[in-house]
Design a protein around this motif. Structure first.
Motif, PDB file in Angstrom:
ATOM      1  N   THR A  68       8.148   8.419   6.517  1.00  0.00           N
ATOM      2  CA  THR A  68       8.116   8.530   7.972  1.00  0.00           C
ATOM      3  C   THR A  68       9.109   7.541   8.561  1.00  0.00           C
ATOM      4  N   PHE A  88       7.113   3.838   5.416  1.00  0.00           N
ATOM      5  CA  PHE A  88       7.141   3.816   6.881  1.00  0.00           C
ATOM      6  C   PHE A  88       8.231   2.832   7.309  1.00  0.00           C
ATOM      7  N   ALA A 111      -0.749  -4.895  12.277  1.00  0.00           N
ATOM      8  CA  ALA A 111      -1.145  -5.173  10.889  1.00  0.00           C
ATOM      9  C   ALA A 111      -1.078  -6.666  10.562  1.00  0.00           C
ATOM     10  N   GLN A 160      -0.480   4.504  -1.273  1.00  0.00           N
ATOM     11  CA  GLN A 160      -1.572   5.088  -0.487  1.00  0.00           C
ATOM     12  C   GLN A 160      -1.077   5.590   0.874  1.00  0.00           C
ATOM     13  N   THR A 161      -0.142   4.880   1.476  1.00  0.00           N
ATOM     14  CA  THR A 161       0.251   5.182   2.853  1.00  0.00           C
ATOM     15  C   THR A 161       1.637   5.795   2.987  1.00  0.00           C
ATOM     16  N   GLY A 162       2.436   5.778   1.921  1.00  0.00           N
ATOM     17  CA  GLY A 162       3.799   6.299   2.004  1.00  0.00           C
ATOM     18  C   GLY A 162       4.771   5.263   2.539  1.00  0.00           C
ATOM     19  N   GLN A 187       0.814  -1.218   0.000  1.00  0.00           N
ATOM     20  CA  GLN A 187       0.000   0.000   0.000  1.00  0.00           C
ATOM     21  C   GLN A 187       0.849   1.270   0.000  1.00  0.00           C
ATOM     22  N   VAL A 188       2.094   1.176  -0.428  1.00  0.00           N
ATOM     23  CA  VAL A 188       3.000   2.327  -0.333  1.00  0.00           C
ATOM     24  C   VAL A 188       2.464   3.555  -1.058  1.00  0.00           C
ATOM     25  N   ALA A 190       3.259  -1.113  15.044  1.00  0.00           N
ATOM     26  CA  ALA A 190       2.402  -0.909  13.877  1.00  0.00           C
ATOM     27  C   ALA A 190       2.322  -2.169  13.022  1.00  0.00           C
TER      28      ALA A 190
END
Length: 290
Positions: free
Chosen positions: A225, A163, A239, A159-161, A156-157, A235
């Motif tokens: 991030t 991390f 998940a 969409q979520t960036g 999902q990079v 996190a």
């Protein structure tokens, strides 16, 4: 005769393809396989198939008989890698292999304080075994593949960036394909005996650089991030990521943060006789707008 171990894996297959593309006769290339069913494609190309298993010393000795140059692609079994590679080096010596090329890893910290000490120890000990074997060798200190980034980023990079707890550490990311081509050139060439090559890109990149490139090639806002290890672990646990994977990702992220994969120089460009593919080239090939 050249023999490639790990021949059904990404690196081994790519090396064989490069050898064939460069004009090496298929009948002078052998591939070590555990399962004949996975060797159908190699057989179709005319590659000689030799059955062997890293866990079975006798099978390796038989497979290595008559081999001049052996590309020993490191085992992906982190738990038993050292034992398996002890078998391979011993078998190579007993079978009379004349030159062994080993895919090791680039590093700065070889002590137990390294965040990837559990991964690095088997590589370092295998290097020592090869040196002690008396077989002429070439050690490839491979840096991080660009190809690991999609795994580090997650599905999902976009969409979520990004991390990852990698801070501002720099990495000389290079593609697996370029590293495999360098290995093929060594197998074809001469004068590489008892050499140690650092294999990385000519440019270093932070994960922020990767995020910037990713934003440019996709047209999507991509943030980077860098959480604490505790935040990252929490996190990923929430998940549903298995603990073993979290430990590996966290270890490599911390190693990046500490600068373990920023090499001071590289032999890759010289071995390729061209510039390696850039991180932008790789990310565009994977994520570029269609």
């Amino acid at each position: 005769m050249i023999l490639i171990t790990g021949s059904t894996g990404h690196f081994g297959k790519a090396t064989i393809d490069h050898l064939l593309e460069k004009g090496v006769n298929a009948n002078s290339i052998a591939a070590l396989v555990r399962d004949d069913a996975k060797a159908i494609e190699l057989k179709a190309k005319g590659i000689q198939i030799r059955k062997g298993d890293y866990n079975d010393y006798a099978s390796l000795k038989s497979a290595f008989t008559g081999i001049d140059k052996l590309l020993l692609v490191s085992s992906n079994d982190l738990q038993d890698r050292l034992k398996q590679q002890q078998h391979a080096v011993k078998a190579a010596r007993e079978a009379g292999v004349k030159h062994i090329i080993y895919t090791s890893f680039a590093r700065k910290n070889e002590t137990d304080t390294s965040p990837i000490a559990s991964v690095g120890k088997s590589h370092i000990e295998t290097e020592n075994l090869i040196k002690e074997s008396g077989i002429p060798y070439t050690l490839l200190l491979n840096g991080l593949y660009s190809d690991v980034l999609p795994m580090f980023f997650g599905e999902q990079v976009l969409q979520t960036g990004i991390f990852l707890p990698a801070g501002n550490g720099k990495v000389t990311f290079a593609t697996r394909n370029d590293m495999a081509e360098a290995a093929a050139n060594i197998l074809m060439g001469y004068g590489h005996e008892n050499k140690i090559y650092t294999i990385g890109n000519t440019e270093s990149y932070t994960l922020q650089d990767a995020a910037t490139i990713l934003q440019e090639v996709t047209g999507k806002p991509i943030a980077y991030t860098s959480p604490t290890i505790a935040e990252y672990t929490s996190a990923l646990t929430q998940a549903g990521v298995p603990a073993a994977y979290i430990d590996i990702f966290a270890g490599f992220s911390e190693a990046i943060k500490q600068g373990e994969f920023e090499t001071a120089g590289t032999d890759l460009e010289k071995l390729l006789s061209r510039k390696p593919a850039t991180l932008r080239d790789y990310l565009t090939s994977v994520y570029g707008r269609k």
